[in-house]
Design a protein around this motif. Sequence first.
Motif, PDB file in Angstrom:
ATOM      1  N   GLY A 175      -8.425  16.669   6.634  1.00 47.56           N
ATOM      2  CA  GLY A 175      -7.741  15.614   7.736  1.00 47.56           C
ATOM      3  C   GLY A 175      -6.440  15.065   6.758  1.00 47.56           C
ATOM      4  N   ARG A 176      -5.653  14.462   7.506  1.00 45.86           N
ATOM      5  CA  ARG A 176      -4.540  13.667   6.841  1.00 45.86           C
ATOM      6  C   ARG A 176      -4.259  12.160   7.329  1.00 45.86           C
ATOM      7  NH1 ARG A 176      -4.069  17.882   9.400  1.00 45.86           N
ATOM      8  NH2 ARG A 176      -3.119  16.971  11.025  1.00 45.86           N
ATOM      9  N   LEU A 177      -5.634  11.888   7.766  1.00 45.27           N
ATOM     10  CA  LEU A 177      -5.662  10.411   8.271  1.00 45.27           C
ATOM     11  C   LEU A 177      -5.015   9.275   7.232  1.00 45.27           C
ATOM     12  CD1 LEU A 177      -6.536   8.533  10.469  1.00 45.27           C
ATOM     13  CD2 LEU A 177      -8.810   8.501   9.403  1.00 45.27           C
ATOM     14  N   ALA A 178      -5.289   9.493   5.959  1.00 47.87           N
ATOM     15  CA  ALA A 178      -4.844   8.676   4.926  1.00 47.87           C
ATOM     16  C   ALA A 178      -3.220   8.443   4.788  1.00 47.87           C
ATOM     17  CB  ALA A 178      -5.320   8.964   3.635  1.00 47.87           C
ATOM     18  N   ARG A 179      -2.570   9.555   5.362  1.00 47.50           N
ATOM     19  CA  ARG A 179      -1.211   9.459   5.619  1.00 47.50           C
ATOM     20  C   ARG A 179      -0.709   8.247   6.521  1.00 47.50           C
ATOM     21  NH1 ARG A 179       3.345  11.818   8.443  1.00 47.50           N
ATOM     22  NH2 ARG A 179       5.099  12.400   6.703  1.00 47.50           N
ATOM     23  N   HIS A 180      -1.583   7.764   7.397  1.00 50.05           N
ATOM     24  CA  HIS A 180      -1.094   6.845   8.389  1.00 50.05           C
ATOM     25  C   HIS A 180      -1.773   5.398   7.890  1.00 50.05           C
ATOM     26  CE1 HIS A 180       1.500   9.660  10.277  1.00 50.05           C
ATOM     27  NE2 HIS A 180       0.617  10.475  10.397  1.00 50.05           N
ATOM     28  N   ILE A 181      -2.254   5.307   6.919  1.00 51.89           N
ATOM     29  CA  ILE A 181      -2.936   3.870   6.636  1.00 51.89           C
ATOM     30  C   ILE A 181      -2.425   3.489   5.293  1.00 51.89           C
ATOM     31  CG2 ILE A 181      -5.223   2.673   6.185  1.00 51.89           C
ATOM     32  CD1 ILE A 181      -6.624   4.889   7.342  1.00 51.89           C
ATOM     33  N   LEU A 182      -1.733   2.411   5.612  1.00 51.58           N
ATOM     34  CA  LEU A 182      -1.117   1.652   4.393  1.00 51.58           C
ATOM     35  C   LEU A 182      -1.882   1.241   3.350  1.00 51.58           C
ATOM     36  CD1 LEU A 182       1.845   0.500   3.631  1.00 51.58           C
ATOM     37  CD2 LEU A 182       1.307  -1.840   4.498  1.00 51.58           C
ATOM     38  N   GLY A 183      -1.715   1.645   2.289  1.00 52.79           N
ATOM     39  CA  GLY A 183      -2.568   1.189   0.911  1.00 52.79           C
ATOM     40  C   GLY A 183      -3.554   2.175   0.522  1.00 52.79           C
ATOM     41  N   ALA A 184      -3.648   3.391   1.593  1.00 53.58           N
ATOM     42  CA  ALA A 184      -4.747   4.627   1.361  1.00 53.58           C
ATOM     43  C   ALA A 184      -3.762   5.593   0.453  1.00 53.58           C
ATOM     44  CB  ALA A 184      -5.162   5.234   2.640  1.00 53.58           C
ATOM     45  N   VAL A 185      -4.512   6.136  -0.282  1.00 51.94           N
ATOM     46  CA  VAL A 185      -4.162   7.308  -1.035  1.00 51.94           C
ATOM     47  C   VAL A 185      -3.838   8.547  -0.323  1.00 51.94           C
ATOM     48  CG1 VAL A 185      -4.425   9.020  -3.124  1.00 51.94           C
ATOM     49  CG2 VAL A 185      -5.263   6.389  -3.035  1.00 51.94           C
ATOM     50  N   PRO A 186      -2.569   8.993   0.097  1.00 57.97           N
ATOM     51  CA  PRO A 186      -2.264  10.072   1.049  1.00 57.97           C
ATOM     52  C   PRO A 186      -2.744  11.477   0.575  1.00 57.97           C
ATOM     53  CG  PRO A 186      -0.320   9.367  -0.060  1.00 57.97           C
ATOM     54  CD  PRO A 186      -1.284   8.290  -0.546  1.00 57.97           C
ATOM     55  N   PRO A 187      -2.963  12.375   1.556  1.00 55.50           N
ATOM     56  CA  PRO A 187      -3.570  13.673   0.915  1.00 55.50           C
ATOM     57  C   PRO A 187      -2.151  14.539  -0.053  1.00 55.50           C
ATOM     58  CG  PRO A 187      -3.639  13.561   3.363  1.00 55.50           C
ATOM     59  CD  PRO A 187      -3.044  12.208   2.782  1.00 55.50           C
ATOM     60  N   PRO A 188      -2.596  15.232  -0.783  1.00 55.99           N
ATOM     61  CA  PRO A 188      -1.250  15.741  -1.738  1.00 55.99           C
ATOM     62  C   PRO A 188      -0.194  16.392  -0.893  1.00 55.99           C
ATOM     63  CG  PRO A 188      -3.723  16.131  -2.394  1.00 55.99           C
ATOM     64  CD  PRO A 188      -3.925  15.794  -1.091  1.00 55.99           C
ATOM     65  N   ALA A 247       0.520  15.932   2.210  1.00 54.64           N
ATOM     66  CA  ALA A 247       0.983  15.230   3.393  1.00 54.64           C
ATOM     67  C   ALA A 247       1.150  13.773   3.100  1.00 54.64           C
ATOM     68  CB  ALA A 247       0.011  15.296   4.423  1.00 54.64           C
ATOM     69  N   GLY A 248       2.055  13.470   1.959  1.00 55.88           N
ATOM     70  CA  GLY A 248       2.314  11.997   1.711  1.00 55.88           C
ATOM     71  C   GLY A 248       3.160  11.194   2.692  1.00 55.88           C
ATOM     72  N   GLN A 249       2.924   9.900   2.447  1.00 58.26           N
ATOM     73  CA  GLN A 249       3.848   9.067   3.413  1.00 58.26           C
ATOM     74  C   GLN A 249       5.304   9.234   3.022  1.00 58.26           C
ATOM     75  OE1 GLN A 249       1.472   5.863   1.601  1.00 58.26           O
ATOM     76  NE2 GLN A 249      -0.324   6.040   3.218  1.00 58.26           N
ATOM     77  N   ASP A 279       7.109   5.745  -3.172  1.00 56.88           N
ATOM     78  CA  ASP A 279       7.404   5.791  -4.762  1.00 56.88           C
ATOM     79  C   ASP A 279       7.137   7.398  -5.137  1.00 56.88           C
ATOM     80  OD1 ASP A 279       4.579   6.761  -4.289  1.00 56.88           O
ATOM     81  OD2 ASP A 279       3.623   4.854  -5.580  1.00 56.88           O
ATOM     82  N   GLY A 280       7.150   7.750  -6.361  1.00 61.70           N
ATOM     83  CA  GLY A 280       7.235   9.193  -6.522  1.00 61.70           C
ATOM     84  C   GLY A 280       5.953   9.928  -6.291  1.00 61.70           C
ATOM     85  N   ALA A 281       4.879   8.992  -5.956  1.00 59.99           N
ATOM     86  CA  ALA A 281       3.594   9.616  -5.567  1.00 59.99           C
ATOM     87  C   ALA A 281       3.347  10.035  -4.245  1.00 59.99           C
ATOM     88  CB  ALA A 281       2.357   9.034  -6.189  1.00 59.99           C
ATOM     89  N   GLY A 282       4.495   9.550  -3.513  1.00 64.78           N
ATOM     90  CA  GLY A 282       4.173   9.954  -1.813  1.00 64.78           C
ATOM     91  C   GLY A 282       3.574   8.573  -1.299  1.00 64.78           C
ATOM     92  N   ARG A 283       3.476   7.614  -1.659  1.00 65.84           N
ATOM     93  CA  ARG A 283       2.790   6.181  -1.374  1.00 65.84           C
ATOM     94  C   ARG A 283       3.872   5.249  -1.005  1.00 65.84           C
ATOM     95  NH1 ARG A 283      -2.643   4.386  -4.553  1.00 65.84           N
ATOM     96  NH2 ARG A 283      -2.679   3.258  -2.630  1.00 65.84           N
ATOM     97  N   CYS A 284       3.494   4.719   0.408  1.00 64.82           N
ATOM     98  CA  CYS A 284       4.459   3.691   0.780  1.00 64.82           C
ATOM     99  C   CYS A 284       4.386   2.523   0.291  1.00 64.82           C
ATOM    100  CB  CYS A 284       4.393   3.746   2.256  1.00 64.82           C
ATOM    101  SG  CYS A 284       5.372   2.571   3.205  1.00 64.82           S
TER     102      CYS A 284
END
Length: 158
Positions: A46-59, A61-63, A118-123
């Motif tokens: 899944g890609r749920l972490a893409r839509h939770i602020l502070g979670a590490v997104p999938p490689p 499917a970044g934020q 950021d460069g890692a795809g995190r909001c």
Amino acid sequence: MPTLKMAGLLIAGLLLPAAPARSAPCLEIQSVRLSADPERNMAEGGRLARHILGAVPPPKAGQSVGTPMFADRGAWDAAWQALTSHPGQPLCGDELGSTQYGKTLSVRVPSMRCEETDGAGRCVRAQPFTSETVTYVFEVSGPPEAPAWILGTAYPKP
């Protein structure tokens, strides 16, 4: 006499139990329930972490800028609770002709819209809003020899 035999076969056919449907309420499928946990969701595909602020997104499917997100894990938990307590569960099943099913409900939870990553795809900077709706997407995931329904993602919308 042939008419009596056909009538007997017809009656016997009607008395046999019908084959069970393969679909089931999504929320009763164990793989769906397990994948609703953000800690397990990515491992299930899944890609749920893409839509939770502070979670590490999938490689893959970044934020990204513009991504709507739940403000935190507590906001996601409230959105999941809203779905599990809503009457009329969505059905997940192969015979429905699809490997994905979405449901949108009126759900108000604290949410954020990403404004910078950021460069890692995190909001890293986001603007708050309160959702008007939340969309839940169920999908088939896993290897071809053992596919399973999961919560693929969910996201709030203004």
